[in-house]
Design an enzyme around this catalytic site. Sequence first.
Site, PDB file in Angstrom:
ATOM      1  N   ASP A  92       0.826  -1.212   0.000  1.00  0.00           N
ATOM      2  CA  ASP A  92       0.000   0.000   0.000  1.00  0.00           C
ATOM      3  C   ASP A  92       0.860   1.262   0.000  1.00  0.00           C
ATOM      4  OD1 ASP A  92      -2.081  -1.737   0.184  1.00  0.00           O
ATOM      5  OD2 ASP A  92      -2.889  -0.965   2.076  1.00  0.00           O
ATOM      6  N   HIS A 244       3.897  -2.177   3.077  1.00  0.00           N
ATOM      7  CA  HIS A 244       3.858  -0.824   2.495  1.00  0.00           C
ATOM      8  C   HIS A 244       5.142  -0.552   1.730  1.00  0.00           C
ATOM      9  CE1 HIS A 244       1.037  -0.706   5.888  1.00  0.00           C
ATOM     10  NE2 HIS A 244       0.379   0.230   5.204  1.00  0.00           N
TER      11      HIS A 244
END
Length: 722
Positions: A92, A244
């Site tokens: 993400d 991430h």
Amino acid sequence: MSARRLSKRTAPVSVKAHWFILLAVLFALGVALTLQGYMHHLSTVGHDSVPADGSAGSVPNAVSQGGPVIDSRGGTVQTVRPPDRTMALTFDDGPDPVWTPQVLDVLRKHDVHATFYVVGTAAIEHPDLVRRIVEDGHEIGVHTLTHADLGTVPEWQRQLEVQGAQDAIVGITGRAASLLRPPYSFDNGAVTDGTWSAMDASADEGYLTVLSTMDSEDWRRPGVAAIEQNLTPIGSQGQVLLLHDGGGDREQTVAALDSTLSRFADEGYRVTTVGDAVGIESTRQASAVERISGTAFVWGVRLSDFVVTAISWILVAAGVVTLIRAVLVVGVAAFHNRATRRSRAAGSGRRRVDVPVRPEITEPVTVIVPAYNEAAGIEAAVRSIVASTHPVEIIVVDDGSTDRTADIVEALGLPGVTVIRKENGGKPSALNAGLDAASHGLVVMVDGDTVFEPETVHALIQPFADPRVGAISGNTKVANRGGILGAWQHIEYVVGFNLDRRLFDVAECMPTVPGAIGAFRRDALLRVGGVSDDTLAEDTDLTMALCRDGWRVVYQDNARAWTEAPASLGALWRQRYRWCYGTLQAMWKHRGAVVQRGAAGKLGRRGLGYLLVLQVLLPLFAPVVDVFAVYGLIFLDPVRIAGLWLVFLLVQVLMAAYAFRLDKEPLRPLWTLPLQQLVYRQLMYLVVIQSLVTALAGVHLRWHRMERYGSLRVPAATQGQT
């Protein structure tokens, strides 16, 4: 194109059309700033694993207790999770120029593919990384445009966030994504009513929502070992892993990813994308309409970024120029004031100073008053000149007035006053008629709406003791300064005009001797062909012609003339429009001075350069700067923006206070200065814009006669000042 042609040509279309262009430009600028401000300043990338607060009473059990891949299209909720021993790897908050390439390198090393949920703003900033993600065989998903919490934003913003991110993906890759991961959502149990509503609405637009089942918590940066532990599955059940590649320092993520993938390979886990794990096609080729829309969106955002960057530099440049001007004009004004006082002290014999003592000019002077329909103020003007302490010959040239201007002057029966009646031919022709009839070598020109103090003429002509001086500008004061509009113009005359004239005097590049009060050598005027009608600013045109002929033009601050200023916004607009338009004409006519030597070169490189930067370019960009200031108050730090404006205002106040002190004026009108910056300044900017467009279009601009109010009086408190 000559200045005459510039003023006489008639355009086939209305010049007012440029206002629509200006409004369109400002509207487009506002849209660009709003988009840029929304995308870069209202939202920031945060931590996906921070759940949104709120109840979950309306969340279906199939969602709260189901799998991480949620499909509610068609009104039926279905969920699924990867099969056993299958790890759907997701990232993400990217792409990030530092960490995304390193993540991609690790994935390539292990021959593993993953799903990247990209933030639209980051994707537009780093399109090459998005394309590399796709080219390397990885999957793309939507993670909103600005990382907004879809569970808390209104419906219009949800649509903007989702569609904006999709447009960014399509515009960069040519493919449309069907996977959506709402920011600030972790697993099914963390879905709130607001988040579910956003997920369900997005499903109607064709999106599958993908949550996660294992959070690496790499956003906490807990250490490589802790991230590895968080990614260690219990049992063989399939998982969706959350990591991430953007949103902060991901050094620990990269290290933990490498070791974790090695461990998964050793333990026989299959690591793949979400789409491959659950058996769906996660992207499709975008339609032509979608590609056009996406490309337009991406380039629109890039253009808005460029515009904001350009405006930021313009704002800095404008601030620097404004500050330099303030320091320059105040410093030069102080120098001019000291030099003037020393010169006058030497001339009066009050003390010995190291300056040359020039003889006092006592010879008679011809005062020319061009008049067209000046019945309201001509008597006050003529009587004030007759009362001069210096011997004067007064020639009133009635330029075809339709009122009683000439009759009023003749009825006064004052000695030394001559009235010349002629057909209407314009102010230059009236001045030339008076020049032809003048009996003396020194000529003073004064508008019919202006009154002199008794000492004005004598004070005005004293610089003629220097044989190099060909013209002298006096100090024009606003007579009707009552009311806020009068106060604003009073401030402008004292600060904007008279400070600048002191600067021009010292720099020997005076561009304008005002029509309200100016003195000239008659021989110098004849050498340049008298007063030209090539422009609507005959005073500026004449002054520039004298400078180019080698004459010095100086400023005499103690020679005061009181003039009527416009008393309405309409009258003010017409006056300044004519002034500005005529000045542009004169600048164009005398542009050759830029490459000349001597006095002409000083005018060209100093005077015209100053006018171009301060009175043309700076006002031209001022509306853009003002729009950007509003942008700063909304999207940036309003305290900082307000502080900068107050600093700017303080500089203006200090400069104005010093100018008022030099002119021996009371400071009371300065309370209107903040309002002048907010209202009057913008009006003057628009005048410059319209004048420039009119000049470039070659539109004929008619002469606008000033309204007369009959308010001419010499304020008793100012009489006798020195």
